[in-house]
Design a protein around this motif. Structure first.
Motif, PDB file in Angstrom:
ATOM      1  N   GLY A  55      38.968 -90.087  23.241  1.00 38.52           N
ATOM      2  CA  GLY A  55      39.937 -91.126  22.914  1.00 38.52           C
ATOM      3  C   GLY A  55      39.468 -92.035  21.792  1.00 38.52           C
ATOM      4  O   GLY A  55      40.251 -92.431  20.931  1.00 38.52           O
ATOM      5  N   GLY A  56      38.187 -92.380  21.782  1.00 44.41           N
ATOM      6  CA  GLY A  56      37.641 -93.218  20.714  1.00 44.41           C
ATOM      7  C   GLY A  56      37.696 -92.523  19.367  1.00 44.41           C
ATOM      8  O   GLY A  56      37.967 -93.155  18.341  1.00 44.41           O
TER       9      GLY A  56
ATOM     10  N   THR B 224      37.766-100.230  16.921  1.00 45.66           N
ATOM     11  CA  THR B 224      38.829 -99.482  16.239  1.00 45.66           C
ATOM     12  C   THR B 224      40.036-100.364  15.937  1.00 45.66           C
ATOM     13  O   THR B 224      40.654-100.213  14.881  1.00 45.66           O
ATOM     14  N   LEU B 225      40.351-101.291  16.836  1.00 46.15           N
ATOM     15  CA  LEU B 225      41.462-102.212  16.577  1.00 46.15           C
ATOM     16  C   LEU B 225      41.137-103.150  15.417  1.00 46.15           C
ATOM     17  O   LEU B 225      41.971-103.382  14.532  1.00 46.15           O
ATOM     18  N   THR B 226      39.901-103.654  15.396  1.00 51.49           N
ATOM     19  CA  THR B 226      39.477-104.515  14.284  1.00 51.49           C
ATOM     20  C   THR B 226      39.493-103.737  12.974  1.00 51.49           C
ATOM     21  O   THR B 226      39.931-104.251  11.939  1.00 51.49           O
TER      22      THR B 226
ATOM     23  N   SER C 185      34.228 -98.463  20.956  1.00 52.35           N
ATOM     24  CA  SER C 185      35.005 -99.516  21.619  1.00 52.35           C
ATOM     25  C   SER C 185      36.393 -99.685  21.000  1.00 52.35           C
ATOM     26  O   SER C 185      36.584 -99.508  19.798  1.00 52.35           O
ATOM     27  N   ASN C 186      37.328-100.031  21.861  1.00 54.40           N
ATOM     28  CA  ASN C 186      38.686-100.329  21.396  1.00 54.40           C
ATOM     29  C   ASN C 186      38.666-101.518  20.447  1.00 54.40           C
ATOM     30  O   ASN C 186      39.437-101.563  19.493  1.00 54.40           O
ATOM     31  N   ARG C 187      37.790-102.475  20.720  1.00 52.02           N
ATOM     32  CA  ARG C 187      37.700-103.659  19.861  1.00 52.02           C
ATOM     33  C   ARG C 187      37.318-103.252  18.433  1.00 52.02           C
ATOM     34  O   ARG C 187      37.887-103.761  17.470  1.00 52.02           O
TER      35      ARG C 187
ATOM     36  N   ASP D  19      28.880 -94.288  19.060  1.00 53.61           N
ATOM     37  CA  ASP D  19      29.169 -92.970  19.631  1.00 53.61           C
ATOM     38  C   ASP D  19      27.876 -92.215  19.931  1.00 53.61           C
ATOM     39  O   ASP D  19      27.763 -91.544  20.959  1.00 53.61           O
TER      40      ASP D  19
ATOM     41  N   ARG E  55      30.797 -93.409  23.158  1.00 50.64           N
ATOM     42  CA  ARG E  55      31.951 -94.288  23.311  1.00 50.64           C
ATOM     43  C   ARG E  55      32.114 -95.113  22.042  1.00 50.64           C
ATOM     44  O   ARG E  55      31.132 -95.568  21.466  1.00 50.64           O
TER      45      ARG E  55
ATOM     46  N   LYS F  72      41.269 -92.785  18.030  1.00 54.02           N
ATOM     47  CA  LYS F  72      41.571 -94.118  17.492  1.00 54.02           C
ATOM     48  C   LYS F  72      40.802 -94.373  16.193  1.00 54.02           C
ATOM     49  O   LYS F  72      41.339 -94.992  15.268  1.00 54.02           O
TER      50      LYS F  72
ATOM     51  N   TRP G 162      45.827 -87.254  18.663  1.00 55.43           N
ATOM     52  CA  TRP G 162      46.112 -87.366  20.090  1.00 55.43           C
ATOM     53  C   TRP G 162      46.375 -85.988  20.700  1.00 55.43           C
ATOM     54  O   TRP G 162      45.984 -85.724  21.845  1.00 55.43           O
TER      55      TRP G 162
END
Length: 165
Positions: A79-80, A33-35, A29-31, A22, A27, A83, A69
């Motif tokens: 958005g990051g 936050t998903l991980t 990454s979605n990867r 950040d 930014r 998440k 959200w």
């Protein structure tokens, strides 16, 4: 069973990676936050507590994601950040997530004021790199909230595991 030390270290490692990303790119990454979210569910499962603990972790993450959200819709978070907050909540559980949110609010306010001061102080603008100088002189300053969430994560993990030290 997973050691509380390993659990805390993994959680804080994710928070540091998110803060670094950040700060560098504004930014997360979605990867990442998903991980973090998937690893959080696995770690909660390995910590013990069975299906009930997993359900609480998932519900805490989902509720935090939904509330964050709303802040995104108002333009107060990226958005990051939303998440990341949801993923962190999975690791923290309800009580520590409340501590996390409160600490993030305080650290985020300090960060926002610091960025505002830096943006108005010509001498400081000369000391930062061109990447940050461009950000700080824009009409709207973006706040990399993961920089506030990382230290908040330290306080929250200590709230979750008060006997850690």
């Amino acid at each position: 069973m997973i050691s509380i030390w390993i659990y805390a270290t993994l959680f804080l490692g994710f928070m540091v990676l998110a803060a670094r990303s950040d700060a560098r790119d504004l930014r997360i990454s979605n990867r990442l936050t998903l991980t973090m979210a998937a690893s959080g569910l696995a770690a909660v499962g390995l910590l013990g507590g069975g299906a009930a603990a997993l359900l609480v972790a998932a519900a805490t993450g989902a509720a935090t994601l939904a509330i964050a959200w709303v802040l995104f819709e108002f333009g107060w978070l990226g958005g990051g950040d939303v998440k990341l907050a949801g993923a962190a909540a999975i690791w923290l559980g309800p009580e520590a997530t409340l501590a996390f949110v409160l600490a993030t609010t305080v650290f985020g306010a300090v960060l926002a004021v610091l960025l505002l001061v830096l943006s108005r102080w010509d001498m400081m603008l000369e000391m930062v790199g061109s990447h940050w100088r461009t950000r700080l002189t824009a009409d709207t300053i973006s706040v990399p909230y993961a920089l506030a969430m990382a230290p908040a994560g330290v306080l929250a993990i200590l709230a979750r595991f008060p006997d850690l030290f």
